[in-house]
Motif scaffolding. Structure first.
Motif, PDB file in Angstrom:
ATOM      1  N   TYR A 148       0.851  -1.193   0.000  1.00 54.93           N
ATOM      2  CA  TYR A 148       0.000   0.000   0.000  1.00 54.93           C
ATOM      3  C   TYR A 148       0.891   1.250   0.000  1.00 54.93           C
ATOM      4  O   TYR A 148       1.040   1.932   1.017  1.00 54.93           O
ATOM      5  CB  TYR A 148      -0.895   0.021   1.237  1.00 54.93           C
ATOM      6  CG  TYR A 148      -1.914  -1.084   1.298  1.00 54.93           C
ATOM      7  CD1 TYR A 148      -3.098  -1.005   0.572  1.00 54.93           C
ATOM      8  CD2 TYR A 148      -1.702  -2.215   2.086  1.00 54.93           C
ATOM      9  CE1 TYR A 148      -4.048  -2.009   0.630  1.00 54.93           C
ATOM     10  CE2 TYR A 148      -2.647  -3.228   2.160  1.00 54.93           C
ATOM     11  CZ  TYR A 148      -3.807  -3.120   1.424  1.00 54.93           C
ATOM     12  OH  TYR A 148      -4.749  -4.112   1.494  1.00 54.93           O
ATOM     13  N   PRO A 149       1.474   1.585  -1.151  1.00 58.80           N
ATOM     14  CA  PRO A 149       2.439   2.696  -1.191  1.00 58.80           C
ATOM     15  C   PRO A 149       1.841   4.071  -0.890  1.00 58.80           C
ATOM     16  O   PRO A 149       2.577   5.019  -0.654  1.00 58.80           O
ATOM     17  CB  PRO A 149       2.977   2.633  -2.625  1.00 58.80           C
ATOM     18  CG  PRO A 149       1.909   1.928  -3.410  1.00 58.80           C
ATOM     19  CD  PRO A 149       1.322   0.933  -2.468  1.00 58.80           C
ATOM     20  N   ASN A 150       0.546   4.192  -0.882  1.00 60.01           N
ATOM     21  CA  ASN A 150      -0.073   5.488  -0.617  1.00 60.01           C
ATOM     22  C   ASN A 150      -0.626   5.607   0.795  1.00 60.01           C
ATOM     23  O   ASN A 150      -1.384   6.543   1.090  1.00 60.01           O
ATOM     24  CB  ASN A 150      -1.207   5.739  -1.628  1.00 60.01           C
ATOM     25  CG  ASN A 150      -0.690   5.859  -3.043  1.00 60.01           C
ATOM     26  OD1 ASN A 150       0.336   6.500  -3.280  1.00 60.01           O
ATOM     27  ND2 ASN A 150      -1.375   5.227  -3.987  1.00 60.01           N
TER      28      ASN A 150
ATOM     29  N   VAL B 162       1.970   5.145   7.715  1.00 59.51           N
ATOM     30  CA  VAL B 162       3.157   4.306   7.879  1.00 59.51           C
ATOM     31  C   VAL B 162       4.328   4.882   7.089  1.00 59.51           C
ATOM     32  O   VAL B 162       5.442   5.012   7.605  1.00 59.51           O
ATOM     33  CB  VAL B 162       2.868   2.862   7.450  1.00 59.51           C
ATOM     34  CG1 VAL B 162       4.176   2.061   7.350  1.00 59.51           C
ATOM     35  CG2 VAL B 162       1.931   2.186   8.441  1.00 59.51           C
ATOM     36  N   GLU B 163       4.076   5.236   5.842  1.00 60.95           N
ATOM     37  CA  GLU B 163       5.163   5.668   4.966  1.00 60.95           C
ATOM     38  C   GLU B 163       5.805   6.972   5.427  1.00 60.95           C
ATOM     39  O   GLU B 163       7.040   7.120   5.358  1.00 60.95           O
ATOM     40  CB  GLU B 163       4.634   5.832   3.541  1.00 60.95           C
ATOM     41  CG  GLU B 163       5.709   6.107   2.514  1.00 60.95           C
ATOM     42  CD  GLU B 163       5.199   6.017   1.092  1.00 60.95           C
ATOM     43  OE1 GLU B 163       5.989   6.275   0.170  1.00 60.95           O
ATOM     44  OE2 GLU B 163       4.002   5.693   0.904  1.00 60.95           O
ATOM     45  N   GLU B 164       4.995   7.911   5.926  1.00 60.62           N
ATOM     46  CA  GLU B 164       5.511   9.241   6.248  1.00 60.62           C
ATOM     47  C   GLU B 164       5.730   9.471   7.741  1.00 60.62           C
ATOM     48  O   GLU B 164       6.427  10.426   8.108  1.00 60.62           O
ATOM     49  CB  GLU B 164       4.561  10.309   5.700  1.00 60.62           C
ATOM     50  CG  GLU B 164       4.431  10.274   4.186  1.00 60.62           C
ATOM     51  CD  GLU B 164       3.500  11.347   3.646  1.00 60.62           C
ATOM     52  OE1 GLU B 164       3.064  12.210   4.438  1.00 60.62           O
ATOM     53  OE2 GLU B 164       3.208  11.317   2.435  1.00 60.62           O
ATOM     54  N   GLU B 165       5.147   8.611   8.581  1.00 67.92           N
ATOM     55  CA  GLU B 165       5.267   8.843  10.020  1.00 67.92           C
ATOM     56  C   GLU B 165       5.854   7.650  10.773  1.00 67.92           C
ATOM     57  O   GLU B 165       6.970   7.723  11.293  1.00 67.92           O
ATOM     58  CB  GLU B 165       3.898   9.202  10.609  1.00 67.92           C
ATOM     59  CG  GLU B 165       3.321  10.516  10.096  1.00 67.92           C
ATOM     60  CD  GLU B 165       1.980  10.828  10.701  1.00 67.92           C
ATOM     61  OE1 GLU B 165       1.766  10.506  11.881  1.00 67.92           O
ATOM     62  OE2 GLU B 165       1.133  11.388   9.986  1.00 67.92           O
ATOM     63  N   LEU B 166       5.093   6.558  10.866  1.00 67.99           N
ATOM     64  CA  LEU B 166       5.491   5.462  11.752  1.00 67.99           C
ATOM     65  C   LEU B 166       6.838   4.848  11.365  1.00 67.99           C
ATOM     66  O   LEU B 166       7.700   4.632  12.226  1.00 67.99           O
ATOM     67  CB  LEU B 166       4.405   4.379  11.775  1.00 67.99           C
ATOM     68  CG  LEU B 166       3.062   4.772  12.392  1.00 67.99           C
ATOM     69  CD1 LEU B 166       2.095   3.598  12.338  1.00 67.99           C
ATOM     70  CD2 LEU B 166       3.233   5.262  13.829  1.00 67.99           C
ATOM     71  N   TYR B 167       7.011   4.557  10.097  1.00 67.26           N
ATOM     72  CA  TYR B 167       8.248   3.896   9.656  1.00 67.26           C
ATOM     73  C   TYR B 167       9.470   4.790   9.825  1.00 67.26           C
ATOM     74  O   TYR B 167      10.450   4.384  10.486  1.00 67.26           O
ATOM     75  CB  TYR B 167       8.092   3.421   8.214  1.00 67.26           C
ATOM     76  CG  TYR B 167       9.295   2.697   7.661  1.00 67.26           C
ATOM     77  CD1 TYR B 167       9.720   1.484   8.207  1.00 67.26           C
ATOM     78  CD2 TYR B 167      10.000   3.212   6.579  1.00 67.26           C
ATOM     79  CE1 TYR B 167      10.811   0.807   7.703  1.00 67.26           C
ATOM     80  CE2 TYR B 167      11.092   2.546   6.057  1.00 67.26           C
ATOM     81  CZ  TYR B 167      11.507   1.340   6.627  1.00 67.26           C
ATOM     82  OH  TYR B 167      12.591   0.671   6.106  1.00 67.26           O
ATOM     83  N   PRO B 168       9.473   6.004   9.272  1.00 68.42           N
ATOM     84  CA  PRO B 168      10.674   6.840   9.466  1.00 68.42           C
ATOM     85  C   PRO B 168      10.933   7.198  10.922  1.00 68.42           C
ATOM     86  O   PRO B 168      12.085   7.275  11.345  1.00 68.42           O
ATOM     87  CB  PRO B 168      10.382   8.091   8.622  1.00 68.42           C
ATOM     88  CG  PRO B 168       8.912   8.082   8.384  1.00 68.42           C
ATOM     89  CD  PRO B 168       8.503   6.652   8.372  1.00 68.42           C
TER      90      PRO B 168
END
Length: 251
Positions: free
Chosen positions: A231-233, A237-243
């Motif tokens: 789910y690349p969008n 997760v992509e912009e907050e949790l992961y980094p």
């Protein structure tokens, strides 16, 4: 609404999830737009879709009623997370009335039992003192769900939630919760309920947070990367949790 505010509040209150999505959801016209609303934090869009479903569903049609409950549930979760308790109570009342009617027709439905237990948890979330006399009722309903069907997705998610969010002094167990979340993810995948399914991605996200909370950092990293790949969008997760996790652990 700021994305960070929406996502953090929505996930924290998810002592809950929507449903197993196994009843009619795969054919639903709401599946894709609901996922898009969730992934972008657009609860105003969710609200409009929910009321469209409310107006158009056929009373007595079990799959359509289950879908309406799922939309009520997601919106109620957000309201509680935003501390809009009065509004949340309106949807709690609507949902509980619908659940009870559905249980009259299917008293041994495992998803409904888990769902009812989750809604009691919602009530507790609006007034913490109610846990004293409602907490065991919620847990018993969730346990009943798994007794009826150990492979019920909703039951496994709710059991995980009840263990994860409950204080340890009252039986909470984050490590124990992980096993139920992992099983729910496997069941989603086994049943092919993964495309545009916000509950599937939400469960994986909760699992990632649970891994990090129990110091299983590599597993958290792996599942976050899986979410980004599938789910690349999904902004949260992509912009907050992961980094943020990478920074915390110098990865």
């Amino acid at each position: 609404m700021e994305r960070s505010q929406h996502t953090s509040r929505l996930i924290v209150i998810l002592l809950v999830s929507l449903m197993s999505w196994s009843v009619g959801w795969s054919q639903s016209v709401y599946r894709e737009p609901i996922y898009k609303a969730y992934s972008r934090g657009k609860m105003d869009v969710w609200f409009n879709l929910m009321h469209s479903c409310e107006k158009s569903h056929t009373k007595g049609n079990f799959s359509q009623e289950m879908e309406l409950l799922s939309l009520y549930y997601g919106y109620t979760a957000w309201l509680i997370g935003a501390e809009k308790f009065d509004a949340a109570l309106v949807y709690i009342e609507k949902s509980q009335a619908l659940i009870d009617k559905m249980l009259e027709r299917q008293p041994n439905n495992a998803t409904l039992s888990a769902y009812k237990g989750a809604y009691i948890a919602f009530v507790i979330a609006t007034a913490k003192y109610k846990a004293i006399y409602l907490g065991s009722k919620s847990i018993n309903l969730i346990d009943k769900s798994l007794q009826l069907d150990p492979n019920n997705i909703q039951g496994n998610i709710e059991k995980g939630n009840s263990l994860y969010y409950c204080p340890s002094m009252f039986g909470g167990d984050k490590l124990g919760a992980i096993g139920y979340y992992e099983k729910a993810v496997r069941l989603f995948e086994k049943k092919g309920e993964v495309v545009d399914n916000w509950m599937y991605i939400n469960t994986m996200t909760v699992l990632g947070q649970a891994y990090e909370a129990t110091n299983q950092i590599q597993k958290a990293k792996t599942i976050y990367e899986k979410i980004i790949r599938i789910y690349p969008n999904f902004m949260w997760v992509e912009e907050e949790l992961y980094p943020d996790m990478l920074k915390r652990h110098n990865l």
